[in-house]
Scaffold this motif. Sequence first.
Motif, PDB file in Angstrom:
ATOM      1  N   GLY A 231     -14.118   3.853  -7.050  1.00 57.37           N
ATOM      2  CA  GLY A 231     -14.102   3.262  -5.748  1.00 57.37           C
ATOM      3  C   GLY A 231     -13.517   1.829  -5.755  1.00 57.37           C
ATOM      4  O   GLY A 231     -13.346   1.153  -6.677  1.00 57.37           O
ATOM      5  N   ILE A 232     -13.147   1.468  -4.554  1.00 59.55           N
ATOM      6  CA  ILE A 232     -12.691  -0.070  -4.105  1.00 59.55           C
ATOM      7  C   ILE A 232     -14.048  -0.610  -3.843  1.00 59.55           C
ATOM      8  O   ILE A 232     -14.359  -0.280  -2.782  1.00 59.55           O
ATOM      9  N   GLN A 233     -14.121  -1.512  -4.464  1.00 55.88           N
ATOM     10  CA  GLN A 233     -15.465  -2.318  -4.140  1.00 55.88           C
ATOM     11  C   GLN A 233     -15.372  -3.087  -2.810  1.00 55.88           C
ATOM     12  O   GLN A 233     -14.326  -3.705  -2.280  1.00 55.88           O
ATOM     13  N   ASN A 234     -16.434  -3.277  -2.000  1.00 54.83           N
ATOM     14  CA  ASN A 234     -16.371  -3.847  -0.861  1.00 54.83           C
ATOM     15  C   ASN A 234     -16.569  -5.312  -0.874  1.00 54.83           C
ATOM     16  O   ASN A 234     -17.581  -5.744  -1.752  1.00 54.83           O
ATOM     17  N   PRO A 235     -15.703  -6.109  -0.478  1.00 56.79           N
ATOM     18  CA  PRO A 235     -15.797  -7.711  -0.778  1.00 56.79           C
ATOM     19  C   PRO A 235     -16.862  -8.407  -0.142  1.00 56.79           C
ATOM     20  O   PRO A 235     -17.483  -9.371  -0.565  1.00 56.79           O
ATOM     21  N   ASP A 236     -17.527  -7.318   0.922  1.00 57.76           N
ATOM     22  CA  ASP A 236     -18.682  -8.172   1.406  1.00 57.76           C
ATOM     23  C   ASP A 236     -19.842  -7.828   0.721  1.00 57.76           C
ATOM     24  O   ASP A 236     -20.646  -6.581   0.715  1.00 57.76           O
ATOM     25  N   ARG A 237     -20.516  -8.718  -0.029  1.00 60.95           N
ATOM     26  CA  ARG A 237     -21.658  -8.333  -1.001  1.00 60.95           C
ATOM     27  C   ARG A 237     -22.910  -7.943  -0.351  1.00 60.95           C
ATOM     28  O   ARG A 237     -23.913  -7.681  -0.859  1.00 60.95           O
ATOM     29  N   TYR A 238     -23.095  -8.548   0.995  1.00 56.04           N
ATOM     30  CA  TYR A 238     -24.259  -8.273   1.602  1.00 56.04           C
ATOM     31  C   TYR A 238     -24.168  -6.977   2.620  1.00 56.04           C
ATOM     32  O   TYR A 238     -25.403  -6.444   2.829  1.00 56.04           O
ATOM     33  N   GLN A 241     -22.721  -0.661   2.289  1.00 52.90           N
ATOM     34  CA  GLN A 241     -21.630   0.179   1.856  1.00 52.90           C
ATOM     35  C   GLN A 241     -21.067  -0.728   0.723  1.00 52.90           C
ATOM     36  O   GLN A 241     -20.369  -1.531   0.916  1.00 52.90           O
ATOM     37  N   LYS A 242     -21.104  -0.326  -0.562  1.00 50.25           N
ATOM     38  CA  LYS A 242     -20.852  -0.684  -1.783  1.00 50.25           C
ATOM     39  C   LYS A 242     -19.326  -0.560  -1.927  1.00 50.25           C
ATOM     40  O   LYS A 242     -18.571  -1.409  -2.557  1.00 50.25           O
ATOM     41  N   SER A 243     -18.703   0.434  -1.621  1.00 47.51           N
ATOM     42  CA  SER A 243     -17.164   0.870  -1.856  1.00 47.51           C
ATOM     43  C   SER A 243     -16.823   1.010  -0.438  1.00 47.51           C
ATOM     44  O   SER A 243     -17.242   1.806   0.444  1.00 47.51           O
ATOM     45  N   LEU A 244     -15.663   0.562  -0.280  1.00 48.93           N
ATOM     46  CA  LEU A 244     -14.760   0.597   0.905  1.00 48.93           C
ATOM     47  C   LEU A 244     -14.179   2.094   1.057  1.00 48.93           C
ATOM     48  O   LEU A 244     -13.965   2.589   2.112  1.00 48.93           O
ATOM     49  N   PHE A 245     -13.609   2.527  -0.079  1.00 47.56           N
ATOM     50  CA  PHE A 245     -13.113   3.749  -0.183  1.00 47.56           C
ATOM     51  C   PHE A 245     -13.417   4.377  -1.723  1.00 47.56           C
ATOM     52  O   PHE A 245     -13.525   3.703  -2.632  1.00 47.56           O
ATOM     53  N   THR A 246     -13.458   5.711  -1.764  1.00 46.97           N
ATOM     54  CA  THR A 246     -13.313   6.437  -3.214  1.00 46.97           C
ATOM     55  C   THR A 246     -12.044   7.039  -3.195  1.00 46.97           C
ATOM     56  O   THR A 246     -11.576   7.961  -2.404  1.00 46.97           O
ATOM     57  N   LEU A 247     -11.325   6.875  -4.446  1.00 54.04           N
ATOM     58  CA  LEU A 247     -10.116   7.527  -4.584  1.00 54.04           C
ATOM     59  C   LEU A 247     -10.257   8.307  -5.767  1.00 54.04           C
ATOM     60  O   LEU A 247     -11.009   8.345  -6.564  1.00 54.04           O
ATOM     61  N   GLU A 248      -9.179   9.544  -5.771  1.00 49.28           N
ATOM     62  CA  GLU A 248      -9.221  10.541  -6.679  1.00 49.28           C
ATOM     63  C   GLU A 248      -7.838  10.348  -7.477  1.00 49.28           C
ATOM     64  O   GLU A 248      -6.838  10.460  -6.772  1.00 49.28           O
ATOM     65  N   ILE A 249      -7.773  10.157  -8.723  1.00 49.90           N
ATOM     66  CA  ILE A 249      -6.560   9.525  -9.414  1.00 49.90           C
ATOM     67  C   ILE A 249      -6.372  10.044 -10.614  1.00 49.90           C
ATOM     68  O   ILE A 249      -7.603  10.555 -11.582  1.00 49.90           O
ATOM     69  N   SER A 253      -3.497   3.120 -12.377  1.00 47.37           N
ATOM     70  CA  SER A 253      -4.402   1.994 -12.321  1.00 47.37           C
ATOM     71  C   SER A 253      -4.821   1.630 -10.910  1.00 47.37           C
ATOM     72  O   SER A 253      -3.975   1.630 -10.084  1.00 47.37           O
ATOM     73  N   LEU A 254      -5.987   1.144 -10.902  1.00 48.34           N
ATOM     74  CA  LEU A 254      -6.187   0.455  -9.635  1.00 48.34           C
ATOM     75  C   LEU A 254      -6.751  -0.913  -9.934  1.00 48.34           C
ATOM     76  O   LEU A 254      -7.717  -1.270 -10.998  1.00 48.34           O
ATOM     77  N   VAL A 255      -6.241  -1.985  -9.309  1.00 46.33           N
ATOM     78  CA  VAL A 255      -6.700  -3.338  -9.817  1.00 46.33           C
ATOM     79  C   VAL A 255      -6.951  -4.164  -8.395  1.00 46.33           C
ATOM     80  O   VAL A 255      -5.792  -3.849  -7.385  1.00 46.33           O
ATOM     81  N   ALA A 256      -7.875  -5.086  -8.200  1.00 41.84           N
ATOM     82  CA  ALA A 256      -8.235  -5.546  -7.043  1.00 41.84           C
ATOM     83  C   ALA A 256      -8.156  -7.152  -7.445  1.00 41.84           C
ATOM     84  O   ALA A 256      -8.553  -7.596  -8.491  1.00 41.84           O
ATOM     85  N   SER A 257      -7.768  -8.002  -6.521  1.00 40.48           N
ATOM     86  CA  SER A 257      -7.847  -9.416  -6.432  1.00 40.48           C
ATOM     87  C   SER A 257      -8.651  -9.707  -5.436  1.00 40.48           C
ATOM     88  O   SER A 257      -8.294  -9.211  -4.059  1.00 40.48           O
ATOM     89  N   GLY A 258      -9.694 -10.649  -5.408  1.00 44.24           N
ATOM     90  CA  GLY A 258     -10.471 -11.043  -4.240  1.00 44.24           C
ATOM     91  C   GLY A 258     -11.039 -12.502  -4.338  1.00 44.24           C
ATOM     92  O   GLY A 258     -11.040 -13.281  -5.579  1.00 44.24           O
ATOM     93  N   ASP A 259     -11.459 -12.931  -3.233  1.00 49.33           N
ATOM     94  CA  ASP A 259     -12.263 -14.177  -3.281  1.00 49.33           C
ATOM     95  C   ASP A 259     -13.944 -14.303  -3.321  1.00 49.33           C
ATOM     96  O   ASP A 259     -14.556 -15.477  -3.320  1.00 49.33           O
ATOM     97  N   TYR A 260     -14.309 -13.042  -3.981  1.00 43.75           N
ATOM     98  CA  TYR A 260     -15.735 -13.067  -3.796  1.00 43.75           C
ATOM     99  C   TYR A 260     -16.437 -12.925  -5.235  1.00 43.75           C
ATOM    100  O   TYR A 260     -17.533 -12.631  -5.353  1.00 43.75           O
ATOM    101  N   GLU A 261     -15.776 -13.173  -6.235  1.00 43.29           N
ATOM    102  CA  GLU A 261     -16.001 -13.404  -7.625  1.00 43.29           C
ATOM    103  C   GLU A 261     -16.431 -14.747  -8.012  1.00 43.29           C
ATOM    104  O   GLU A 261     -17.328 -15.387  -8.186  1.00 43.29           O
ATOM    105  N   ARG A 262     -15.302 -15.289  -8.566  1.00 45.02           N
ATOM    106  CA  ARG A 262     -15.117 -16.780  -9.014  1.00 45.02           C
ATOM    107  C   ARG A 262     -15.095 -17.659  -7.941  1.00 45.02           C
ATOM    108  O   ARG A 262     -13.718 -17.928  -7.535  1.00 45.02           O
TER     109      ARG A 262
END
Length: 347
Positions: A231-238, A241-249, A253-262
């Motif tokens: 799954g690709i995590q939804n950056p909206d923690r509220y 819908q926890k995942s934006l999409f589910t991929l089959e691979i 590799s799948l890597v995300a960068s976002g403003d919602y963690e640190r």
Amino acid sequence: MKKRVILLLLFTILITTTSCSAKEQNRYSAQFLELFNTVTEIVGYSDSKEDFSVFSQLIYDNLEEYHQLYDKYNEYEGIHNIKTINDNAGIKPVKVDQRIIDLLLYSKNIYELSDGRVNIAMGSVLEIWHDYREEGINNPESAKLPPMEQLEEANLHTDIDKLIIDEMDSTVYLSDKYMKLDVGAIAKGYATEQVCKIAEDNGYKNFLISVGGNVRAIGKKGPKKELWSVGIQNPDRYSEQKSLFTLEITDLSLVASGDYERYYTVDGKRYHHIINPTTLMPSEYFTSVSVICKDSGLADALSTTIFNMSFEEGKAFIESLDDVEALWVFQDGKLIYTENFEDLLKK
């Protein structure tokens, strides 16, 4: 007996019924917490719990070695690591493990590829942001931004050409005494890729690893040889819908960068950890970006690269590369992805 350092090992058993000749297939998962300051999860199939434990320990042991080598905060007995290099800036070259040489050479290539948007020589700037962020998290009422003049002064010591690598002698030297390395934008993905290669070299051909969300899928899952679902995590923690999409691979590799963690908050505004080398401030183009390609180290670097680019620049950049897909999540929630991204979506 060697101490087992895996903190949590969860087992589930899936018994297949695809044919009368098919043997039982056991699905196992393991999780450990401390390496690269994040959670690592492993999923694989094995004939027994004992066999999977050997595999999990192989992953842990090798990932731990990379963690210690690439650590800029802590010292380890008998190891010269990134911290050792930083501590000897302007003093002397440091003899290091080949795995550090390989990472630094790779990082120099990424610097060129990203046009400087991923620069491991920015440690002096990132350290200032780290200190202010930690203080802001621990004491929210007194949270503040680092002064721009302090950041600009530190930025005078971010010239990657002053990172001197001597491959013959296996030494690394920072010729600027105020320079510091920070390999955080690359090291986790790079280490994940190298550890997966080690596992494959040891005969493991079908497994999934996530190191703090840096996902690497090798082979396929189960007796039916199905694609791995990630799954690709939804950056909206509220959002519910926890995942934006589910991929089959597979073998991707799948890597995300976002403003919602640190991040920390100053005067009601959130300031995250991905610093744009041009502005010396957290990038504000997107809430998150995700990159899918084969190599986890490349995916890690590319996700930071396009997070620090406008959408138009980032899209053109990704389209210039072979076999790379990306997803951009804008501040207003809008989603845009590359042409072949939909081909990876779970049907």
